[in-house]
Design a protein around this motif. Sequence first.
Motif, mmCIF file in Angstrom:
data_model
loop_
_atom_site.group_PDB
_atom_site.id
_atom_site.type_symbol
_atom_site.label_atom_id
_atom_site.label_comp_id
_atom_site.label_asym_id
_atom_site.label_seq_id
_atom_site.Cartn_x
_atom_site.Cartn_y
_atom_site.Cartn_z
ATOM 1 N N LEU A 174 68.083 59.771 23.249
ATOM 2 C CA LEU A 174 66.892 60.306 22.572
ATOM 3 C C LEU A 174 66.156 61.294 23.477
ATOM 4 C CD1 LEU A 174 65.454 57.152 20.734
ATOM 5 C CD2 LEU A 174 67.257 58.717 20.026
ATOM 6 N N PHE A 175 66.921 62.068 24.238
ATOM 7 C CA PHE A 175 66.317 62.941 25.245
ATOM 8 C C PHE A 175 67.302 64.058 25.558
ATOM 9 C CE2 PHE A 175 65.437 64.178 29.656
ATOM 10 C CZ PHE A 175 64.066 64.332 29.632
ATOM 11 N N LYS A 176 66.779 65.237 25.770
ATOM 12 C CA LYS A 176 67.617 66.350 26.198
ATOM 13 C C LYS A 176 66.845 67.174 27.227
ATOM 14 C CE LYS A 176 67.697 67.899 21.957
ATOM 15 N NZ LYS A 176 67.879 68.688 20.707
ATOM 16 N N ARG A 177 67.570 67.830 28.102
ATOM 17 C CA ARG A 177 66.914 68.653 29.126
ATOM 18 C C ARG A 177 67.758 69.891 29.405
ATOM 19 N NH1 ARG A 177 62.963 66.258 33.188
ATOM 20 N NH2 ARG A 177 61.789 66.675 31.282
ATOM 21 N N ASP A 178 67.100 71.056 29.485
ATOM 22 C CA ASP A 178 67.795 72.318 29.711
ATOM 23 C C ASP A 178 68.434 72.366 31.090
ATOM 24 O OD1 ASP A 178 67.230 73.237 27.227
ATOM 25 O OD2 ASP A 178 65.696 74.671 27.811
ATOM 26 N N VAL A 179 69.544 73.093 31.154
ATOM 27 C CA VAL A 179 70.271 73.304 32.402
ATOM 28 C C VAL A 179 70.201 74.794 32.719
ATOM 29 C CG1 VAL A 179 72.457 72.927 33.601
ATOM 30 C CG2 VAL A 179 71.824 71.440 31.698
ATOM 31 N N PHE A 180 69.518 75.138 33.810
ATOM 32 C CA PHE A 180 69.251 76.531 34.126
ATOM 33 C C PHE A 180 70.173 77.050 35.228
ATOM 34 C CE2 PHE A 180 65.072 75.050 32.555
ATOM 35 C CZ PHE A 180 64.904 75.959 31.519
ATOM 36 N N PRO A 181 70.512 78.327 35.183
ATOM 37 C CA PRO A 181 71.260 78.934 36.289
ATOM 38 C C PRO A 181 70.337 79.285 37.447
ATOM 39 C CG PRO A 181 70.861 80.562 34.587
ATOM 40 C CD PRO A 181 70.291 79.260 34.067
ATOM 41 N N GLY A 182 70.926 79.691 38.564
ATOM 42 C CA GLY A 182 70.126 80.112 39.712
ATOM 43 C C GLY A 182 69.694 78.943 40.571
ATOM 44 N N ASN A 183 68.493 79.071 41.134
ATOM 45 C CA ASN A 183 67.992 78.059 42.070
ATOM 46 C C ASN A 183 67.269 76.909 41.383
ATOM 47 O OD1 ASN A 183 68.912 79.530 44.307
ATOM 48 N ND2 ASN A 183 67.066 80.814 44.298
ATOM 49 N N VAL A 184 67.119 76.970 40.060
ATOM 50 C CA VAL A 184 66.424 75.910 39.330
ATOM 51 C C VAL A 184 67.359 74.709 39.194
ATOM 52 C CG1 VAL A 184 65.283 75.274 37.182
ATOM 53 C CG2 VAL A 184 65.070 77.604 38.071
ATOM 54 N N ARG A 185 66.861 73.552 39.592
ATOM 55 C CA ARG A 185 67.656 72.318 39.528
ATOM 56 C C ARG A 185 66.850 71.275 38.765
ATOM 57 N NH1 ARG A 185 72.120 71.181 42.592
ATOM 58 N NH2 ARG A 185 72.711 68.984 42.885
ATOM 59 N N ASN A 186 67.093 71.180 37.461
ATOM 60 C CA ASN A 186 66.363 70.215 36.643
ATOM 61 C C ASN A 186 66.840 68.797 36.952
ATOM 62 O OD1 ASN A 186 64.394 71.500 35.258
ATOM 63 N ND2 ASN A 186 65.488 71.693 33.326
ATOM 64 N N VAL A 187 65.906 67.868 36.992
ATOM 65 C CA VAL A 187 66.214 66.482 37.337
ATOM 66 C C VAL A 187 65.532 65.555 36.336
ATOM 67 C CG1 VAL A 187 65.974 64.662 39.077
ATOM 68 C CG2 VAL A 187 66.453 67.014 39.802
ATOM 69 N N PHE A 188 66.234 64.526 35.906
ATOM 70 C CA PHE A 188 65.601 63.438 35.167
ATOM 71 C C PHE A 188 66.369 62.157 35.446
ATOM 72 C CE2 PHE A 188 68.891 64.568 32.137
ATOM 73 C CZ PHE A 188 69.204 63.390 31.488
ATOM 74 N N GLY A 194 72.932 48.875 33.532
ATOM 75 C CA GLY A 194 72.068 48.053 34.364
ATOM 76 C C GLY A 194 71.643 48.675 35.679
ATOM 77 N N ARG A 195 71.895 49.973 35.891
ATOM 78 C CA ARG A 195 71.467 50.631 37.127
ATOM 79 C C ARG A 195 70.719 51.916 36.806
ATOM 80 N NH1 ARG A 195 75.965 51.251 41.691
ATOM 81 N NH2 ARG A 195 74.106 52.120 42.707
ATOM 82 N N ARG A 196 69.795 52.277 37.691
ATOM 83 C CA ARG A 196 69.046 53.516 37.519
ATOM 84 C C ARG A 196 69.983 54.692 37.767
ATOM 85 N NH1 ARG A 196 63.745 53.987 36.955
ATOM 86 N NH2 ARG A 196 62.837 56.065 37.094
ATOM 87 N N ILE A 197 69.892 55.704 36.912
ATOM 88 C CA ILE A 197 70.801 56.844 36.986
ATOM 89 C C ILE A 197 69.981 58.130 37.050
ATOM 90 C CG2 ILE A 197 72.656 58.096 35.818
ATOM 91 C CD1 ILE A 197 73.301 55.387 34.439
ATOM 92 N N ARG A 198 70.377 58.999 37.959
ATOM 93 C CA ARG A 198 69.684 60.274 38.168
ATOM 94 C C ARG A 198 70.630 61.412 37.796
ATOM 95 N NH1 ARG A 198 65.660 62.054 42.092
ATOM 96 N NH2 ARG A 198 65.935 64.249 42.647
ATOM 97 N N PHE A 199 70.144 62.326 36.964
ATOM 98 C CA PHE A 199 70.911 63.503 36.570
ATOM 99 C C PHE A 199 70.289 64.730 37.237
ATOM 100 C CE2 PHE A 199 71.260 60.395 33.184
ATOM 101 C CZ PHE A 199 72.610 60.393 32.879
ATOM 102 N N GLU A 200 71.088 65.459 38.008
ATOM 103 C CA GLU A 200 70.649 66.712 38.630
ATOM 104 C C GLU A 200 71.461 67.842 37.998
ATOM 105 O OE1 GLU A 200 71.073 66.318 42.842
ATOM 106 O OE2 GLU A 200 69.487 64.793 43.005
ATOM 107 N N GLU A 201 70.767 68.783 37.353
ATOM 108 C CA GLU A 201 71.435 69.751 36.498
ATOM 109 C C GLU A 201 71.378 71.156 37.081
ATOM 110 O OE1 GLU A 201 70.167 67.588 32.295
ATOM 111 O OE2 GLU A 201 69.124 69.389 32.976
ATOM 112 N N THR A 202 72.487 71.869 36.939
ATOM 113 C CA THR A 202 72.543 73.277 37.317
ATOM 114 C C THR A 202 73.581 73.965 36.442
ATOM 115 O OG1 THR A 202 72.829 74.828 39.166
ATOM 116 C CG2 THR A 202 74.286 72.918 39.116
#
Length: 303
Positions: free
Chosen positions: A204-218, A182-190
Amino acid sequence: MIARGAHGRTGRLARFVGLGAGALALVTLLGGCDVGSTFGGFGWPEGGVTPQANRMYNLWIGSVIAALAVGALVWGLIFWCVVRYRKRGDQLPVQTRYNMPMEFLYTIAPILVVCVLFYYTAVVQTDVDKVRNDPNTVTVEVVAFKWNWQFNYRDGIGEDANTVASTLGSSDVIPVLVLPTGRRIRFEETSKDVIHSFWVPELLFKRDVFPGNVRNVFEVESIDQEGAYVGRCAELCGTYHSMMNFELRAVSQDDFERFLQAKRDGATTQEALAAIGEAPLATTTEPFDTKRAVSNFNPAGGE
């Protein structure tokens, strides 16, 4: 001649009206039942636990129904032509050329179909990728490494936020990511080393996790159902890629706050889970055997 022409046009009009009524009846029938469940999701996983997952599922079901309808129409026209214009002798049937209405139809109709699919795909994709940067969102930093996970609960968004509690996986213990419903959730990946991929099948969703300065968010609007859901790395990252699992445990908001407070007070993840009445260890997957035993190495002086 005029009467026959008028009768022919009336007959064609009646056929078109009949086809339209049949199509309308078919759409009404399909709308009145859960087509996806009836046909096993047409290959798409069922049981999504977020609003975004349900929208992606509905887009898939609608696209498949549209594709099947177009396929049925095309095959129907092919078989009709085979029967209607089959060879009846040596004389060729009347050849039709430069039929502008037909050429307009089979040129514009596919463009319209593609445009409609592109439109709804863009709408759903934009919704799935939307981030709001709301400070009230539950923020989790996902840190991947060969071959496990660390989940850091943050007090804000972005790299400058502070970690208030953390869960670290090992070869002996599956990491459990506890999140509220019941709450909005933010994923910050490294990532600490190579490319990994954060995947919970029920999202039903996947997102790559990159090394370095890239910070994927969904973000997800919410998790709608309490339960335990297996999570995996969906990127070939090395030797133990297939065993790089975790578990997402969705609990009530009150239990989540109690869990987080226990972690702040110094409890381990297993102790904090037990404190809220949850199984202390993962229930959807098991730790993998690293096989790093003496028997796996040649003894000194061996061949």
